[in-house]
Scaffold this motif. Structure first.
Motif, PDB file in Angstrom:
ATOM      1  N   GLY A  65       0.835  -1.196   0.000  1.00  0.00           N
ATOM      2  CA  GLY A  65       0.000   0.000   0.000  1.00  0.00           C
ATOM      3  C   GLY A  65       0.864   1.238   0.000  1.00  0.00           C
ATOM      4  N   ARG A  66       0.207   2.361  -0.233  1.00  0.00           N
ATOM      5  CA  ARG A  66       0.933   3.631  -0.255  1.00  0.00           C
ATOM      6  C   ARG A  66       0.419   4.609   0.800  1.00  0.00           C
ATOM      7  NH1 ARG A  66       4.322   4.630  -4.484  1.00  0.00           N
ATOM      8  NH2 ARG A  66       4.286   3.085  -6.148  1.00  0.00           N
ATOM      9  N   ASP A  67      -0.757   4.336   1.347  1.00  0.00           N
ATOM     10  CA  ASP A  67      -1.301   5.259   2.344  1.00  0.00           C
ATOM     11  C   ASP A  67      -1.243   4.618   3.728  1.00  0.00           C
ATOM     12  OD1 ASP A  67      -4.258   4.211   3.083  1.00  0.00           O
ATOM     13  OD2 ASP A  67      -3.872   3.871   0.941  1.00  0.00           O
ATOM     14  N   TYR A  68      -1.287   5.471   4.734  1.00  0.00           N
ATOM     15  CA  TYR A  68      -1.151   5.032   6.123  1.00  0.00           C
ATOM     16  C   TYR A  68      -2.173   3.963   6.488  1.00  0.00           C
ATOM     17  CZ  TYR A  68      -1.529   5.003  11.157  1.00  0.00           C
ATOM     18  OH  TYR A  68      -1.601   4.594  12.456  1.00  0.00           O
ATOM     19  N   ASP A  69      -3.444   4.182   6.174  1.00  0.00           N
ATOM     20  CA  ASP A  69      -4.492   3.232   6.582  1.00  0.00           C
ATOM     21  C   ASP A  69      -4.235   1.838   6.022  1.00  0.00           C
ATOM     22  OD1 ASP A  69      -5.919   5.049   8.128  1.00  0.00           O
ATOM     23  OD2 ASP A  69      -7.194   5.660   6.451  1.00  0.00           O
ATOM     24  N   ARG A  70      -3.885   1.768   4.753  1.00  0.00           N
ATOM     25  CA  ARG A  70      -3.645   0.458   4.141  1.00  0.00           C
ATOM     26  C   ARG A  70      -2.414  -0.218   4.744  1.00  0.00           C
ATOM     27  NH1 ARG A  70      -4.673  -4.036   3.501  1.00  0.00           N
ATOM     28  NH2 ARG A  70      -3.601  -5.203   1.926  1.00  0.00           N
ATOM     29  N   LEU A  71      -1.340   0.539   4.937  1.00  0.00           N
ATOM     30  CA  LEU A  71      -0.123  -0.026   5.518  1.00  0.00           C
ATOM     31  C   LEU A  71      -0.344  -0.460   6.960  1.00  0.00           C
ATOM     32  CD1 LEU A  71       2.452   2.451   3.988  1.00  0.00           C
ATOM     33  CD2 LEU A  71       2.263  -0.004   3.482  1.00  0.00           C
ATOM     34  N   PHE A  72      -1.079   0.348   7.721  1.00  0.00           N
ATOM     35  CA  PHE A  72      -1.368  -0.003   9.114  1.00  0.00           C
ATOM     36  C   PHE A  72      -2.199  -1.278   9.189  1.00  0.00           C
ATOM     37  CE2 PHE A  72      -3.808   0.157  13.022  1.00  0.00           C
ATOM     38  CZ  PHE A  72      -2.833   0.468  13.963  1.00  0.00           C
ATOM     39  N   HIS A  73      -3.221  -1.365   8.351  1.00  0.00           N
ATOM     40  CA  HIS A  73      -4.081  -2.547   8.351  1.00  0.00           C
ATOM     41  C   HIS A  73      -3.289  -3.796   7.947  1.00  0.00           C
ATOM     42  CE1 HIS A  73      -7.899  -4.631   8.315  1.00  0.00           C
ATOM     43  NE2 HIS A  73      -7.602  -5.129   7.136  1.00  0.00           N
ATOM     44  N   ALA A  74      -2.426  -3.682   6.942  1.00  0.00           N
ATOM     45  CA  ALA A  74      -1.617  -4.826   6.517  1.00  0.00           C
ATOM     46  C   ALA A  74      -0.659  -5.256   7.625  1.00  0.00           C
ATOM     47  CB  ALA A  74      -0.849  -4.479   5.237  1.00  0.00           C
ATOM     48  N   ALA A  75      -0.032  -4.309   8.286  1.00  0.00           N
ATOM     49  CA  ALA A  75       0.878  -4.643   9.395  1.00  0.00           C
ATOM     50  C   ALA A  75       0.113  -5.288  10.544  1.00  0.00           C
ATOM     51  CB  ALA A  75       1.608  -3.391   9.872  1.00  0.00           C
ATOM     52  N   ASP A  76      -1.105  -4.814  10.802  1.00  0.00           N
ATOM     53  CA  ASP A  76      -1.940  -5.387  11.852  1.00  0.00           C
ATOM     54  C   ASP A  76      -2.295  -6.841  11.534  1.00  0.00           C
ATOM     55  OD1 ASP A  76      -3.612  -5.283  14.241  1.00  0.00           O
ATOM     56  OD2 ASP A  76      -5.316  -5.198  12.865  1.00  0.00           O
ATOM     57  N   GLN A  77      -2.614  -7.108  10.287  1.00  0.00           N
ATOM     58  CA  GLN A  77      -2.920  -8.483   9.891  1.00  0.00           C
ATOM     59  C   GLN A  77      -1.678  -9.370   9.988  1.00  0.00           C
ATOM     60  OE1 GLN A  77      -4.812  -7.270   6.167  1.00  0.00           O
ATOM     61  NE2 GLN A  77      -6.667  -8.303   6.855  1.00  0.00           N
ATOM     62  N   ALA A  78      -0.522  -8.839   9.623  1.00  0.00           N
ATOM     63  CA  ALA A  78       0.723  -9.600   9.754  1.00  0.00           C
ATOM     64  C   ALA A  78       1.055  -9.848  11.223  1.00  0.00           C
ATOM     65  CB  ALA A  78       1.865  -8.856   9.057  1.00  0.00           C
ATOM     66  N   LEU A  79       0.753  -8.886  12.089  1.00  0.00           N
ATOM     67  CA  LEU A  79       0.951  -9.076  13.530  1.00  0.00           C
ATOM     68  C   LEU A  79       0.074 -10.210  14.038  1.00  0.00           C
ATOM     69  CD1 LEU A  79       2.005  -8.319  16.338  1.00  0.00           C
ATOM     70  CD2 LEU A  79       0.206  -6.574  16.426  1.00  0.00           C
ATOM     71  N   HIS A  80      -1.161 -10.233  13.607  1.00  0.00           N
ATOM     72  CA  HIS A  80      -2.069 -11.315  14.009  1.00  0.00           C
ATOM     73  C   HIS A  80      -1.521 -12.661  13.532  1.00  0.00           C
ATOM     74  CE1 HIS A  80      -5.757 -13.252  15.224  1.00  0.00           C
ATOM     75  NE2 HIS A  80      -5.870 -13.777  14.019  1.00  0.00           N
ATOM     76  N   ALA A  81      -0.984 -12.706  12.322  1.00  0.00           N
ATOM     77  CA  ALA A  81      -0.401 -13.949  11.798  1.00  0.00           C
ATOM     78  C   ALA A  81       0.786 -14.381  12.652  1.00  0.00           C
ATOM     79  CB  ALA A  81       0.026 -13.758  10.344  1.00  0.00           C
ATOM     80  N   ALA A  82       1.613 -13.430  13.071  1.00  0.00           N
ATOM     81  CA  ALA A  82       2.769 -13.753  13.918  1.00  0.00           C
ATOM     82  C   ALA A  82       2.320 -14.326  15.256  1.00  0.00           C
ATOM     83  CB  ALA A  82       3.632 -12.508  14.132  1.00  0.00           C
ATOM     84  N   LYS A  83       1.307 -13.709  15.857  1.00  0.00           N
ATOM     85  CA  LYS A  83       0.806 -14.195  17.145  1.00  0.00           C
ATOM     86  C   LYS A  83       0.155 -15.564  16.993  1.00  0.00           C
ATOM     87  CE  LYS A  83       0.142  -9.749  19.424  1.00  0.00           C
ATOM     88  NZ  LYS A  83      -0.840  -8.842  20.038  1.00  0.00           N
TER      89      LYS A  83
END
Length: 109
Positions: A65-83
């Motif tokens: 993504g290029r905008d904050y919301d998309r990048l934040f949401h993607a990182a949040d989903q990756a965090l959930h995957a890590a947990k």
């Protein structure tokens, strides 16, 4: 928070987004892998008699993504995957994580 601030540059953005969740926003050109490994390794230790570790979700621009919301949401989903994978690890976002829900992910009615 102190360890995290000590592992980033002064022009990076570090913020608390929840009780025990933090956000790092790094502008970096070149290979990001060594930077991620360094930050991850620096965020382990002990406070008094309690050992602690971290889980991290990582999104990259422009791939995720290029905008904050998309990048934040993607990182949040990756965090959930890590947990979900067992904690004490980091995951880069990929499209297979699109349907992961976490505390910060919006829920459809």
């Amino acid at each position: 928070a102190q360890l995290m601030l000590g592992s980033v540059r002064s022009n990076d953005i570090a913020a608390r987004v929840g009780g025990d969740e933090f956000l790092l926003f790094l502008e970096y050109k070149g290979e990001i892998g060594p930077v991620i490994k360094r930050v991850f390794a620096s965020l382990h230790g002990a406070y008094r008699s309690f050992d602690f570790s971290v889980s991290m979700g990582i999104s990259l621009s422009p791939e995720d993504g290029r905008d904050y919301d998309r990048l934040f949401h993607a990182a949040d989903q990756a965090l959930h995957a890590a947990k979900t994978a067992g904690k004490n690890r980091y995951c880069y976002y990929d499209d297979s994580m699109q349907n992961f829900l976490s505390v910060l992910s919006p829920m459809e009615p």
